[in-house]
Design an enzyme around this catalytic site. Structure first.
Site, PDB file in Angstrom:
ATOM      1  N   GLY A 362       0.827  -1.196   0.000  1.00  0.00           N
ATOM      2  CA  GLY A 362       0.000   0.000   0.000  1.00  0.00           C
ATOM      3  C   GLY A 362       0.857   1.241   0.000  1.00  0.00           C
ATOM      4  N   PHE A 366       3.156   9.073   3.764  1.00  0.00           N
ATOM      5  CA  PHE A 366       4.514   8.834   4.253  1.00  0.00           C
ATOM      6  C   PHE A 366       5.385   8.165   3.204  1.00  0.00           C
ATOM      7  CE2 PHE A 366       1.692   5.361   5.184  1.00  0.00           C
ATOM      8  CZ  PHE A 366       2.340   4.297   4.598  1.00  0.00           C
ATOM      9  N   GLY A 367       4.778   7.418   2.277  1.00  0.00           N
ATOM     10  CA  GLY A 367       5.540   6.646   1.319  1.00  0.00           C
ATOM     11  C   GLY A 367       4.869   5.310   1.061  1.00  0.00           C
ATOM     12  N   VAL A 369       4.582   0.964   1.566  1.00  0.00           N
ATOM     13  CA  VAL A 369       4.837  -0.181   2.429  1.00  0.00           C
ATOM     14  C   VAL A 369       5.011  -1.414   1.550  1.00  0.00           C
ATOM     15  CG1 VAL A 369       3.923  -1.675   4.236  1.00  0.00           C
ATOM     16  CG2 VAL A 369       3.550   0.767   4.362  1.00  0.00           C
ATOM     17  N   LYS A 383       8.206  -0.153   5.852  1.00  0.00           N
ATOM     18  CA  LYS A 383       7.682   1.173   5.553  1.00  0.00           C
ATOM     19  C   LYS A 383       8.829   2.057   5.068  1.00  0.00           C
ATOM     20  CE  LYS A 383       5.938   3.329   9.023  1.00  0.00           C
ATOM     21  NZ  LYS A 383       4.958   3.722  10.039  1.00  0.00           N
ATOM     22  N   ASP A 480      -3.972   8.837  18.280  1.00  0.00           N
ATOM     23  CA  ASP A 480      -4.525   8.618  16.942  1.00  0.00           C
ATOM     24  C   ASP A 480      -5.091   7.203  16.810  1.00  0.00           C
ATOM     25  OD1 ASP A 480      -5.262   9.438  14.421  1.00  0.00           O
ATOM     26  OD2 ASP A 480      -3.363   8.896  13.484  1.00  0.00           O
TER      27      ASP A 480
END
Length: 683
Positions: A362, A366-367, A369, A383, A480
């Site tokens: 996915g 953030f970038g 995985v 990640k 979160d």
């Protein structure tokens, strides 16, 4: 000026005998206020004698062994309160209160205000109307058994904390008596004394919230002083608690908590048995042991820090310098835990086939995985932070130090980290069932989660949060918690992930305020979203939203009825008040699901999303409520409703609450494996 006396250690042993005090036996302690006195054979003394003739019988004949009384008129009016322990017999209660009246007059001669404590009862009389207040007024005694436990101290402390919190909430919700007893097994951690026993009590005239506040106050006051000790108790007129490694109360435990999860911890050295009083809130001097600790602990800490710095300097000289490396803290345990997590870039390239597109799980803001396989066939999720990501080395280091010290079956496990060349890589255990939201909100897959699986997921998340808030050696606020940050393993065991926004609290810290609010709409507590105030109760609010999502199968941020309900909390509350809550439970679950268990979860969820943080339960309380079929739940009030951002759907936010503006973070769809770290601010 009030004088406060603590009895010698030898006399305290008498407190362990649950019988009424005999003539001449000293009380555990007393408080005498010599600022106002009466004279012999005065009207005030006559009024005390009248109370002595009636109050012991009134207390013992009461179902909750409690009585108050008022005799006389100003200036000779006398107010009195007597409370016997909930497991004491009526006969013992009568004898104890009668003896307490006699002792109070002998030990506080001619004082208009006196308080005495025996193990089975407490008494106070005064010319001031203290009956209208639920505060202990500073009249609190604390005692600790200075003998060290044989189990690992951190395991024992966590077990004591869970037990005391559980008995405290049971006492607060026990409307008829405000009394609770409980026990918790220690498993293989202590085979000699395999259980701990606890007791909590408030005066029955206190409201549940007042009882909870009173107990939480005295628990927090003595938590540090009781660490690693076999027993301790705090006695107040309005509320008290006690724990021991033997059953000191009569009758079976009202609560039975499960054994703690396996953990490693050094065993403390044994100390000679001695019952030592801790400082009382009334003003007693600190004991010698406390002074010794206050002097020696900073010295030991300084020595350890110096040793750690020297070790770091030696390693720096002996190892080649990398282009990017982790800056280590000076705590030796942190150094060892972080160094064991460092992975070579070449290893991760081989594990992911050089980050091949076919291994992509996915992508988020953030970038990307990637799925990978380490030598030994361990599956991992890697990640890879993109160059454009605002995640920096300092933020990575903060999460790394934090997560490396957290070990719990309901928290995602950090496998390693790599900071070589221009790469920033975090490696987690691989979760084959990805994140909770990918199944729960998918019409084609939600049927995979029957009620049994959902209830286990709720329990697992609750235990994971309890560990973060109360049971770990750190005190963590996640900030979160949401469905996309709960990962599911092959057996649908939940793992809380994404500690990018997490904050570390001091053990005695209860809340904090930030002017930069970050998190996810729909899951944010109102005090955090509007004022930037966050605490463990902020996480409890998020957990409440999550429970309601799991039971109903609906996202919290979707509008279902534009005329009546704009969010999940409104929808649930509307059906709850109308008695039609069954109508919004997830239809994909079988018709044979236990409806009473679902209703209890909805009830707990509503208690967790109350507007006032003080009205939300602790996570240790939630785990007790989920596991107990006998604890009655208080009725919830209308929950807090968070205003949904127009067009937002489970979106992260960064707001400046004092300026009244908000900005939605632009981001790609979240990773199906959901091991992202959201943008955070350095601690």
């Amino acid at each position: 000026m009030a004088s406060h006396h603590l009895v010698p250690a030898a006399a305290l042993l008498l407190a362990f005998i649950l019988t009424a005090p005999s003539a001449g036996q000293p009380p555990i302690g007393q408080f005498c206020d010599s600022s106002a006195n009466f004279t012999a054979n005065s009207t005030y003394q006559a009024n005390i004698r009248l109370l002595n003739a009636t109050l012991p019988k009134n207390a013992s004949s009461s179902p909750n062994l409690f009585a108050t009384g008022t005799v006389g008129t100003l200036p000779d009016i006398v107010y009195a309160l007597a409370l016997c322990r909930g497991d004491t017999s009526a006969a013992n209660c009568t004898r104890c209160v009668t003896t307490a009246f006699q002792d109070a007059q002998q030990r506080c001669p001619y004082n208009r205000d006196a308080t005495v404590f025996y193990d089975p009862c407490a008494l106070r009389f005064s010319n001031q109307n203290f009956l209208s207040s639920t505060d202990d007024g500073g009249n609190v005694l604390a005692y600790v058994n200075v003998q060290n436990v044989s189990a690992p101290a951190k395991v024992f402390d966590a077990a004591v904390g869970a037990l005391i919190n559980a008995t405290a909430v049971y006492a607060a919700t026990n409307s008829s008596r405000r009394f609770a007893t409980g026990e918790k097994g220690l498993g293989n951690f202590d085979k000699t004394n395999p259980k701990i026993y606890g007791l909590a009590q408030c005066t029955p005239d206190m409201a549940p919230a007042d009882c909870r506040t009173c107990l939480q106050g005295i628990i927090a006051m003595t938590a540090k002083g009781f660490s690693g000790k076999k027993g301790g108790q705090v006695r107040g007129l309005r509320c008290s608690y006690r724990y021991e490694q033997y059953q000191f109360f009569n009758g079976p435990s009202l609560l039975q908590l499960p054994e703690p999860s396996p953990a490693l911890a050094p065993s403390p050295s044994p100390a000679p048995a001695n019952m030592t009083p801790l400082p009382s809130r009334g003003g007693s001097k600190s004991n010698g042991a406390a002074r010794i600790l206050a002097i020696t602990l900073p010295i030991v800490a300084a020595i350890l820090a110096s040793i750690a710095i020297c070790l770091c300097l030696r390693r720096k000289k002996s190892k080649p310098v990398r282009k990017a490396s982790v800056s280590y803290p000076t705590n030796p345990e942190d150094i060892e835990s972080i160094e064991s997590l460092i992975l070579d870039l070449s290893t991760l390239r081989a594990a992911t086939n050089n980050f091949d597109e076919s291994n992509k799980l996915g992508e988020g803001g953030f970038g990307i995985v990637y799925k990978g396989i380490l030598p030994g066939d361990e599956e991992i999720a890697v990640k890879r932070l993109s160059q454009s990501s605002r995640q920096g080395i300092e933020e990575l280091k903060n999460e790394l130090v934090l997560v490396a010290k957290l070990q719990h079956k309901n928290l995602v496990r950090l496998v390693g980290v790599c900071l070589e060349e221009h790469e920033k890589l975090l490696v987690y255990e691989y979760m084959p069932n990805k994140s909770l939201d990918t199944i729960l909100f998918d019409p084609d897959r939600s049927s995979q989660l029957d009620w049994g699986s959902r209830f286990r997921i709720v329990n697992g998340i609750a235990r994971g949060l309890q560990y973060l808030h109360e049971d770990s050696q750190l005190k963590i606020i996640h900030r979160d918690l949401k469905a996309s940050n709960v990962l599911l393993d092959s057996e649908f065991i939940p793992k809380i992930s994404d500690f990018g926004l997490a904050r570390l609290f001091d053990s005695d810290q209860s809340k904090d305020v930030t002017n930069r609010v970050v998190g996810t709409y729909g899951y944010m507590s109102p005090e955090y979203a509007m004022r930037g105030a966050y605490s463990i109760k902020s996480d409890v609010f998020s957990f409440g939203v999550l429970i309601l999502e799991i039971v109903t199968g609906r996202r919290n941020s979707v509008s279902y009825d534009s005329e009546q309900s704009v969010d999940l909390l409104s929808l649930v509350w509307e059906h709850w008040t109308m008695g039609t809550i069954v109508e919004i439970m997830d239809s994909s679950m079988t018709s044979h699901s236990p409806g009473d268990q679902m209703l209890k979860c909805i009830h707990i969820g509503l208690l967790c999303v109350q507007e006032n943080p003080a009205d939300r339960p602790l996570m240790s309380v939630v785990t007790v409520l989920l596991s107990s079929s006998t604890v009655s739940l208080q009725a919830p009030s209308r929950p807090a409703f968070c205003i949904e951002k127009s067009g937002a759907n489970d979106s992260d936010i960064h707001t400046e609450p004092y300026r009244g503006n908000s900005e939605s973070t632009s981001r790609s769809p979240m990773s199906p494996n959901e091991v992202s770290i959201t943008e955070l601010e350095p601690r």
